[in-house]
Design a protein around this motif. Structure first.
Motif, mmCIF file in Angstrom:
data_model
loop_
_atom_site.group_PDB
_atom_site.id
_atom_site.type_symbol
_atom_site.label_atom_id
_atom_site.label_comp_id
_atom_site.label_asym_id
_atom_site.label_seq_id
_atom_site.Cartn_x
_atom_site.Cartn_y
_atom_site.Cartn_z
ATOM 1 N N PHE A 200 36.144 25.083 32.680
ATOM 2 C CA PHE A 200 37.072 25.494 31.621
ATOM 3 C C PHE A 200 37.821 26.760 32.035
ATOM 4 O O PHE A 200 39.040 26.866 31.829
ATOM 5 N N VAL A 201 37.111 27.712 32.611
ATOM 6 C CA VAL A 201 37.758 28.946 33.076
ATOM 7 C C VAL A 201 38.790 28.618 34.157
ATOM 8 O O VAL A 201 39.891 29.189 34.182
ATOM 9 N N PHE A 202 38.437 27.694 35.039
ATOM 10 C CA PHE A 202 39.387 27.257 36.079
ATOM 11 C C PHE A 202 40.646 26.701 35.442
ATOM 12 O O PHE A 202 41.761 27.038 35.856
ATOM 13 N N PHE A 203 40.498 25.863 34.425
ATOM 14 C CA PHE A 203 41.660 25.294 33.746
ATOM 15 C C PHE A 203 42.525 26.393 33.124
ATOM 16 O O PHE A 203 43.749 26.368 33.220
ATOM 17 N N PHE A 204 41.871 27.347 32.473
ATOM 18 C CA PHE A 204 42.596 28.435 31.820
ATOM 19 C C PHE A 204 43.395 29.243 32.838
ATOM 20 O O PHE A 204 44.591 29.501 32.655
#
Length: 329
Positions: A200-204
């Motif tokens: 999720f952090v990667f996507f953000f």
């Protein structure tokens, strides 16, 4: 074995009694409705004397040459990324198995989801498109629930707008799943929850960097009205609401989740495809396509468009825009 499956109420994939499992039909019904809405909006748009045609560029409305060149680069690069995603997620797997896998079907679902893009300006003008982008106007007036007081004389970007519904959805999900796989391979004891959190952090971060590069170099679009407390560079042309990257990350997680569901199923079927093997053979692929389209529409609507409108409508930060991005009031 057959009698045991009957007594326990399970099929080969481990799902519940197939006579009670109509997931593919339910999601397919949603997909059919969204396809009908999309096609109806497209028909109304292309047959409209007012809405179909390039957005007007006012006399003297000149972009900086560097920004115009960057805009064309963004358009070309977006088309290349779209074609690349179609090749690797849909065409290449199909050539091996003669069946489009769920990730390929979600590419098609994302393309239909592009019809939802004009809902960015559903109740108010919240998202400005650069009039110099390749466009043929906008179809917002032909979508359900459109506020008739919101102007429609702007240009939906065709060459970078549509690809975003693929590379920020299916393609980004594929990248995130690659990150997750590397993490679990490098640290086998890592929990699934932590791996998903990192994804999720990667996507953000991916969205934040990509969108800000596009906005600042090409001036392709601007967030007209945002919630100031959640916005960086508030009041500037390049103001950026942090909830944009958060919502895009949520969408990417939704697209990744359906692929994880298929990977964990013995038959390689995602949860939206449950019950498909009990349909007539001729209807299997259409049913899967409709289900994927329905799922993509629900994810885009519930995880992006509705919360984006809700957060932005009460916003108190207004972008300082040049004429080619100025809302046509």
């Amino acid at each position: 074995m057959t009698s045991l499956e009957t007594r326990t109420g399970t099929d080969r994939s481990g799902s519940s009694d197939p006579r009670r499992n109509h997931a593919v039909l339910a999601w397919g019904a949603v997909g059919l409705v969204w396809m009908a809405v999309s096609l109806r909006a497209a028909y109304g748009w292309v047959t409209s004397d007012r809405d179909f045609g390039p957005a007007e560029i006012m006399p003297g409305d000149v972009m900086p040459t560097s920004s115009l060149v960057a805009l064309r680069v963004v358009e070309v690069a977006s088309v290349v990324v779209l074609l690349t995603a179609i090749w690797f997620l849909a065409v290449k797997p199909w050539r091996k198995t003669r069946e489009i896998r769920i990730e390929g079907l979600l590419v098609i679902g994302g393309i239909f989801g592009f019809a939802m893009d004009s809902w960015l300006n559903l109740y108010d003008f919240l998202f400005a498109f650069n009039a110099h982008s390749v466009n043929l106007g906008a179809w917002s007036a032909h979508l359900p629930f459109h506020n008739q007081g919101v102007p429609t004389e702007y240009g939906e970007a065709l060459l970078w707008g549509l690809p975003m519904y693929v590379y920020f959805c299916s393609a980004e999900a594929a990248l995130g799943l690659g990150v997750r796989a590397r993490l679990l391979a490098r640290w086998p004891r890592m929990s699934e929850t932590l791996a998903l959190a990192v994804m999720f952090v990667f996507f953000f971060v991916f969205d934040f960097i990509a969108e800000n590069i596009i906005i600042r170099t090409s001036e392709a679009y601007s967030f007209v009205r945002t919630e100031e407390s959640l916005t960086l560079w508030a009041g500037e042309q390049h103001q950026f609401p942090l909830y944009e990257s958060f919502l895009v990350a949520c969408v990417a997680m939704g697209f990744a989740a359906i692929r994880l569901s298929a990977e964990r199923d013995p038959d390689g079927r995602s949860f939206i495809e449950r019950g498909v093997h009990h349909l007539p053979r001729w209807s299997v692929q259409p049913a899967r396509l409709l289900a994927a389209t329905g799922y993509a529409a629900v994810v885009l609507m519930m995880l992006y468009h509705l919360p984006f409108n809700w957060l932005s409508l009460g916003g108190d930060s207004f972008a300082d825009l040049p004429s080619y991005l100025t809302p046509p009031f």
